[in-house]
Design an enzyme around this catalytic site. Structure first.
Site, mmCIF file in Angstrom:
data_model
loop_
_atom_site.group_PDB
_atom_site.id
_atom_site.type_symbol
_atom_site.label_atom_id
_atom_site.label_comp_id
_atom_site.label_asym_id
_atom_site.label_seq_id
_atom_site.Cartn_x
_atom_site.Cartn_y
_atom_site.Cartn_z
ATOM 1 N N GLY A 14 78.021 71.699 43.394
ATOM 2 C CA GLY A 14 78.646 72.037 42.117
ATOM 3 C C GLY A 14 78.378 71.045 41.002
ATOM 4 N N ASN A 16 76.059 71.409 38.770
ATOM 5 C CA ASN A 16 75.867 72.256 37.577
ATOM 6 C C ASN A 16 77.207 72.741 37.046
ATOM 7 O OD1 ASN A 16 72.955 72.840 36.733
ATOM 8 N ND2 ASN A 16 72.820 72.983 38.964
ATOM 9 N N MET A 92 73.991 80.878 46.701
ATOM 10 C CA MET A 92 72.819 81.125 47.541
ATOM 11 C C MET A 92 72.779 82.526 48.162
ATOM 12 S SD MET A 92 70.934 78.612 47.154
ATOM 13 C CE MET A 92 70.905 76.880 46.712
ATOM 14 N N ARG A 93 73.416 83.502 47.508
ATOM 15 C CA ARG A 93 73.384 84.872 48.021
ATOM 16 C C ARG A 93 72.738 85.799 47.017
ATOM 17 N NH1 ARG A 93 76.602 86.642 52.116
ATOM 18 N NH2 ARG A 93 77.211 84.744 53.139
ATOM 19 N N LEU A 94 72.029 86.784 47.555
ATOM 20 C CA LEU A 94 71.471 87.813 46.685
ATOM 21 C C LEU A 94 72.595 88.773 46.321
ATOM 22 C CD1 LEU A 94 68.080 89.173 48.027
ATOM 23 C CD2 LEU A 94 68.556 88.077 45.843
ATOM 24 N N ASN A 109 71.553 83.048 36.137
ATOM 25 C CA ASN A 109 71.327 82.188 37.308
ATOM 26 C C ASN A 109 70.448 81.013 36.907
ATOM 27 O OD1 ASN A 109 71.122 81.471 40.160
ATOM 28 N ND2 ASN A 109 69.026 82.275 40.079
ATOM 29 N N HIS A 111 67.650 78.486 38.469
ATOM 30 C CA HIS A 111 66.766 78.341 39.628
ATOM 31 C C HIS A 111 65.939 77.064 39.467
ATOM 32 C CE1 HIS A 111 64.516 79.466 43.119
ATOM 33 N NE2 HIS A 111 63.424 79.116 42.460
HETATM 34 C C1 GAR Z 1 70.619 73.617 42.016
HETATM 35 O O1 GAR Z 1 69.437 72.884 42.139
HETATM 36 C C2 GAR Z 1 70.310 75.069 41.653
HETATM 37 O O2 GAR Z 1 69.231 75.205 40.779
HETATM 38 C C3 GAR Z 1 69.984 75.632 43.004
HETATM 39 O O3 GAR Z 1 70.943 75.056 43.869
HETATM 40 C C4 GAR Z 1 71.293 73.764 43.379
HETATM 41 C C5 GAR Z 1 72.798 73.684 43.277
HETATM 42 O O4 GAR Z 1 73.200 72.392 42.951
HETATM 43 N N1 GAR Z 1 70.021 77.052 43.021
HETATM 44 C C6 GAR Z 1 69.216 77.797 43.766
HETATM 45 O O5 GAR Z 1 68.386 77.330 44.515
HETATM 46 C C7 GAR Z 1 69.428 79.294 43.635
HETATM 47 N N2 GAR Z 1 68.395 80.008 44.295
HETATM 48 P P1 GAR Z 1 74.686 72.108 42.484
HETATM 49 O O6 GAR Z 1 75.598 72.815 43.494
HETATM 50 O O7 GAR Z 1 74.820 70.633 42.559
HETATM 51 O O8 GAR Z 1 74.861 72.659 41.103
#
Ligand code: GAR
Length: 205
Positions: A14, A16, A92-94, A109, A111
């Protein structure tokens, strides 16, 4: 400006989410984070939300039995909080057509790669192992595919000769923490116009 009600969906740390909360609290992002939803009970992001007085929910996919039923449970929470925009921040789910249909063009989203390269759940690892010289991150609207929706913003993260995987990923995360709130702000300001695959960014009024 009227504040936009958002929900943030997470699966993990979390960071982000934290960047969104920090910018909201410092008055730099016109949003109210109404709720945070995780599909993992141990997600640190749930703690981060609670610390800031934000409603935090773990919605366990297992007893739901299907992706559809899991989304029904999530949609109930989104309805309860009158959410306008859904932000996937490390979720991480579609998503299925049910959720995408209900929030058409209102789910974004982040990525951790320059889409359409390296979609999926390990953008940093896939880019690093492939040996690319330039990677980055992408914020996009979510459609029915895996990381295929119209692109809002992208930022580059060049790989330096002395990088390790950790230094590459750490720098990438910092870039993410800037670009995701930036895309949310553009949405809140009504400055994103989707035309087919392309997202036009309208000038500030
Ligand atoms: C981030 O790097 C985000 O871009 C990625 O998961 C991480 C979450 O970090 N998302 C994906 O890979 C989606 N396919 P966080 O929980 O520290 O924000």
């Amino acid at each position: 400006m009227k504040k936009t009600s958002i929900a943030v969906l997470i699966s993990g740390s979390g960071t982000n989410l934290q960047s969104i909360i920090d910018k909201m609290e410092s008055g730099h992002l016109p949003v109210v984070v109404r709720c945070v939803i995780s599909d993992r009970e141990s997600a640190l992001g749930l703690e981060r939300a609670r610390k800031h007085g934000i409603s935090a929910y773990f919605v366990d996919p297992k007893p739901c039995g299907s992706r559809d039923a899991h989304e029904v449970a999530i949609l109930e929470i989104l309805d309860k909080h009158d959410v306008e925009l859904v932000v996937l921040a490390g979720y991480m789910r579609l998503l299925t057509g049910r959720m995408i249909g209900r929030y058409r063009n209102r789910i974004i989203n982040i990525h951790p790669a320059l889409l359409p390269s390296f979609p999926g759940t390990d953008g940093y690892g896939d880019a690093w192992r492939y040996g690319v010289k330039v990677s980055g991150c992408t914020v996009h609207f979510v459609d029915e595919g895996c990381d295929t929706g119209p692109i809002i913003l992208q930022r580059v993260n060049p790989i330096e000769p002395d990088d390790t995987f950790e230094s590459f990923r750490e720098r990438g995360l910092k870039i993410e923490h800037g670009v995701l709130p930036e895309a949310i702000r553009l949405y809140c300001e009504g400055r994103l116009r989707i035309e087919g695959r392309k997202v036009q960014i309208l000038p500030k009024e």
